[in-house]
Design a protein around this motif. Structure first.
Motif, PDB file in Angstrom:
ATOM      1  N   THR A 121       0.657  -1.312  -0.108  1.00  0.00           N
ATOM      2  CA  THR A 121       0.023   0.021   0.101  1.00  0.00           C
ATOM      3  C   THR A 121       0.730   1.174  -0.109  1.00  0.00           C
ATOM      4  O   THR A 121       0.157   2.410  -0.175  1.00  0.00           O
ATOM      5  N   ALA A 122       2.169   1.284   0.313  1.00  0.00           N
ATOM      6  CA  ALA A 122       2.990   2.405   0.345  1.00  0.00           C
ATOM      7  C   ALA A 122       2.720   3.040   1.575  1.00  0.00           C
ATOM      8  O   ALA A 122       2.936   4.571   1.589  1.00  0.00           O
ATOM      9  N   MET A 123       2.186   2.530   2.521  1.00  0.00           N
ATOM     10  CA  MET A 123       1.773   3.203   3.657  1.00  0.00           C
ATOM     11  C   MET A 123       2.637   3.097   4.984  1.00  0.00           C
ATOM     12  O   MET A 123       3.120   1.924   4.778  1.00  0.00           O
ATOM     13  N   ALA A 124       2.872   3.937   5.737  1.00  0.00           N
ATOM     14  CA  ALA A 124       3.758   3.635   7.062  1.00  0.00           C
ATOM     15  C   ALA A 124       2.979   2.825   7.858  1.00  0.00           C
ATOM     16  O   ALA A 124       1.663   3.192   7.911  1.00  0.00           O
ATOM     17  N   VAL A 125       3.325   1.724   8.685  1.00  0.00           N
ATOM     18  CA  VAL A 125       2.763   1.123   9.726  1.00  0.00           C
ATOM     19  C   VAL A 125       3.449   1.518  10.716  1.00  0.00           C
ATOM     20  O   VAL A 125       4.088   0.790  11.397  1.00  0.00           O
ATOM     21  N   PRO A 126       2.986   2.688  11.669  1.00  0.00           N
ATOM     22  CA  PRO A 126       3.499   3.015  12.784  1.00  0.00           C
ATOM     23  C   PRO A 126       3.092   1.932  13.982  1.00  0.00           C
ATOM     24  O   PRO A 126       3.816   2.058  15.143  1.00  0.00           O
ATOM     25  N   GLU A 127       2.155   1.258  14.072  1.00  0.00           N
ATOM     26  CA  GLU A 127       1.394   0.508  15.075  1.00  0.00           C
ATOM     27  C   GLU A 127       0.777  -0.474  14.676  1.00  0.00           C
ATOM     28  O   GLU A 127      -0.012  -0.648  13.570  1.00  0.00           O
ATOM     29  N   VAL A 128       1.118  -1.791  15.088  1.00  0.00           N
ATOM     30  CA  VAL A 128       0.366  -2.856  15.066  1.00  0.00           C
ATOM     31  C   VAL A 128       0.090  -3.529  16.189  1.00  0.00           C
ATOM     32  O   VAL A 128       1.034  -4.074  17.049  1.00  0.00           O
ATOM     33  N   ALA A 129      -1.080  -3.703  16.978  1.00  0.00           N
ATOM     34  CA  ALA A 129      -1.496  -4.179  18.052  1.00  0.00           C
ATOM     35  C   ALA A 129      -1.901  -5.482  17.845  1.00  0.00           C
ATOM     36  O   ALA A 129      -2.831  -5.825  16.887  1.00  0.00           O
ATOM     37  N   VAL A 130      -1.523  -6.581  18.484  1.00  0.00           N
ATOM     38  CA  VAL A 130      -1.733  -7.972  18.503  1.00  0.00           C
ATOM     39  C   VAL A 130      -2.456  -8.311  19.524  1.00  0.00           C
ATOM     40  O   VAL A 130      -2.121  -8.352  20.693  1.00  0.00           O
ATOM     41  N   ARG A 131      -3.960  -8.971  19.588  1.00  0.00           N
ATOM     42  CA  ARG A 131      -4.536  -9.401  20.607  1.00  0.00           C
ATOM     43  C   ARG A 131      -4.692 -10.888  20.680  1.00  0.00           C
ATOM     44  O   ARG A 131      -5.331 -11.287  19.394  1.00  0.00           O
ATOM     45  N   VAL A 132      -4.111 -11.386  21.358  1.00  0.00           N
ATOM     46  CA  VAL A 132      -4.288 -13.085  21.527  1.00  0.00           C
ATOM     47  C   VAL A 132      -5.924 -13.320  22.115  1.00  0.00           C
ATOM     48  O   VAL A 132      -6.313 -13.248  23.295  1.00  0.00           O
ATOM     49  N   GLU A 133      -6.784 -13.713  21.214  1.00  0.00           N
ATOM     50  CA  GLU A 133      -8.188 -14.097  21.514  1.00  0.00           C
ATOM     51  C   GLU A 133      -8.233 -15.485  22.220  1.00  0.00           C
ATOM     52  O   GLU A 133      -9.069 -15.641  23.252  1.00  0.00           O
ATOM     53  N   ARG A 134      -7.404 -16.508  21.708  1.00  0.00           N
ATOM     54  CA  ARG A 134      -7.706 -17.837  22.368  1.00  0.00           C
ATOM     55  C   ARG A 134      -6.392 -18.555  22.293  1.00  0.00           C
ATOM     56  O   ARG A 134      -5.489 -18.330  21.357  1.00  0.00           O
ATOM     57  N   LEU A 135      -6.087 -19.497  23.074  1.00  0.00           N
ATOM     58  CA  LEU A 135      -4.904 -20.352  23.110  1.00  0.00           C
ATOM     59  C   LEU A 135      -5.534 -21.723  22.773  1.00  0.00           C
ATOM     60  O   LEU A 135      -6.632 -22.111  23.636  1.00  0.00           O
ATOM     61  N   HIS A 136      -4.940 -22.493  22.052  1.00  0.00           N
ATOM     62  CA  HIS A 136      -5.702 -23.970  21.687  1.00  0.00           C
ATOM     63  C   HIS A 136      -4.578 -24.925  22.196  1.00  0.00           C
ATOM     64  O   HIS A 136      -3.269 -24.755  21.757  1.00  0.00           O
ATOM     65  N   PRO A 137      -4.631 -25.690  23.160  1.00  0.00           N
ATOM     66  CA  PRO A 137      -3.839 -26.879  23.650  1.00  0.00           C
ATOM     67  C   PRO A 137      -3.627 -27.738  22.591  1.00  0.00           C
ATOM     68  O   PRO A 137      -4.357 -28.053  21.702  1.00  0.00           O
ATOM     69  N   ALA A 138      -2.291 -28.006  22.304  1.00  0.00           N
ATOM     70  CA  ALA A 138      -1.774 -29.271  21.579  1.00  0.00           C
ATOM     71  C   ALA A 138      -2.657 -30.345  21.727  1.00  0.00           C
ATOM     72  O   ALA A 138      -2.972 -30.645  22.973  1.00  0.00           O
ATOM     73  N   ALA A 139      -2.442 -31.289  20.662  1.00  0.00           N
ATOM     74  CA  ALA A 139      -2.922 -32.692  21.068  1.00  0.00           C
ATOM     75  C   ALA A 139      -2.209 -33.167  22.322  1.00  0.00           C
ATOM     76  O   ALA A 139      -1.473 -33.297  22.309  1.00  0.00           O
ATOM     77  N   GLY A 140      -3.437 -33.787  23.004  1.00  0.00           N
ATOM     78  CA  GLY A 140      -2.887 -34.867  24.097  1.00  0.00           C
ATOM     79  C   GLY A 140      -2.575 -33.657  25.464  1.00  0.00           C
ATOM     80  O   GLY A 140      -2.377 -34.240  26.528  1.00  0.00           O
ATOM     81  N   GLN A 141      -2.809 -32.460  25.295  1.00  0.00           N
ATOM     82  CA  GLN A 141      -2.722 -31.330  26.112  1.00  0.00           C
ATOM     83  C   GLN A 141      -4.040 -31.070  26.832  1.00  0.00           C
ATOM     84  O   GLN A 141      -4.189 -29.781  27.408  1.00  0.00           O
ATOM     85  N   GLY A 142      -5.117 -31.492  26.373  1.00  0.00           N
ATOM     86  CA  GLY A 142      -6.387 -31.017  26.812  1.00  0.00           C
ATOM     87  C   GLY A 142      -6.447 -31.187  28.307  1.00  0.00           C
ATOM     88  O   GLY A 142      -5.686 -31.561  29.180  1.00  0.00           O
ATOM     89  N   ARG A 143      -7.771 -30.867  28.977  1.00  0.00           N
ATOM     90  CA  ARG A 143      -7.932 -30.832  30.224  1.00  0.00           C
ATOM     91  C   ARG A 143      -8.107 -32.200  31.099  1.00  0.00           C
ATOM     92  O   ARG A 143      -8.328 -33.173  30.367  1.00  0.00           O
ATOM     93  N   THR A 144      -7.556 -32.179  32.257  1.00  0.00           N
ATOM     94  CA  THR A 144      -7.497 -33.119  32.720  1.00  0.00           C
ATOM     95  C   THR A 144      -8.624 -33.354  33.867  1.00  0.00           C
ATOM     96  O   THR A 144      -8.778 -32.142  34.537  1.00  0.00           O
ATOM     97  N   SER A 145      -9.243 -34.533  34.288  1.00  0.00           N
ATOM     98  CA  SER A 145     -10.438 -34.610  35.189  1.00  0.00           C
ATOM     99  C   SER A 145      -9.600 -34.742  36.726  1.00  0.00           C
ATOM    100  O   SER A 145      -8.776 -35.143  36.946  1.00  0.00           O
TER     101      SER A 145
END
Length: 120
Positions: free
Chosen positions: A96-120
């Motif tokens: 775009t030939a635009m300057a990008v002075p700011e990039v805000a990254v927001r992590v909405e969710r974390l996905h556990p790796a296979a086998g790393q799910g919740r334990t009872s």
């Protein structure tokens, strides 16, 4: 009926760049570029993760970008966010030939790796 005289036509007068007009790139187009760049930076995405989503506010020749992402866990969250910032800045600037002075990254969710799910 026209008769060709063999004399060349004069060249059209060149219009100075400032008087030619401007190209305006819509915010939604810049947002799509940013979202695609974030996907490239995070590839491959975790199986259940939604694709990155971006919103943009543009000024005269600048674009402030906010990107929402979902990441696999465990991972180096800071490094992944930094990679997204770098890639978004690079691609939006190049396309775009635009300057990008700011990039805000927001992590909405974390996905556990296979086998790393919740334990009872």
């Amino acid at each position: 009926m026209t008769v060709e005289t063999g004399t060349p036509r004069p060249a059209p007068a060149l219009v100075p760049p400032a008087e030619r007009g401007a190209t305006r790139i819509a915010d939604r187009v810049v947002a799509k570029i940013a979202a695609q760049a974030a996907r490239e930076a995070l590839a491959p995405l975790p199986g259940a993760a939604a694709a990155p989503h971006a919103t943009v506010v543009t000024g005269r020749q600048t674009a402030r970008v906010s990107v929402d992402v979902e990441l696999g866990y465990p991972c180096d969250i800071g490094a992944r966010c930094a990679a997204v910032r770098r890639r978004v800045t690079e691609r939006v600037g190049a396309l775009t030939a635009m300057a990008v002075p700011e990039v805000a990254v927001r992590v909405e969710r974390l996905h556990p790796a296979a086998g790393q799910g919740r334990t009872s």
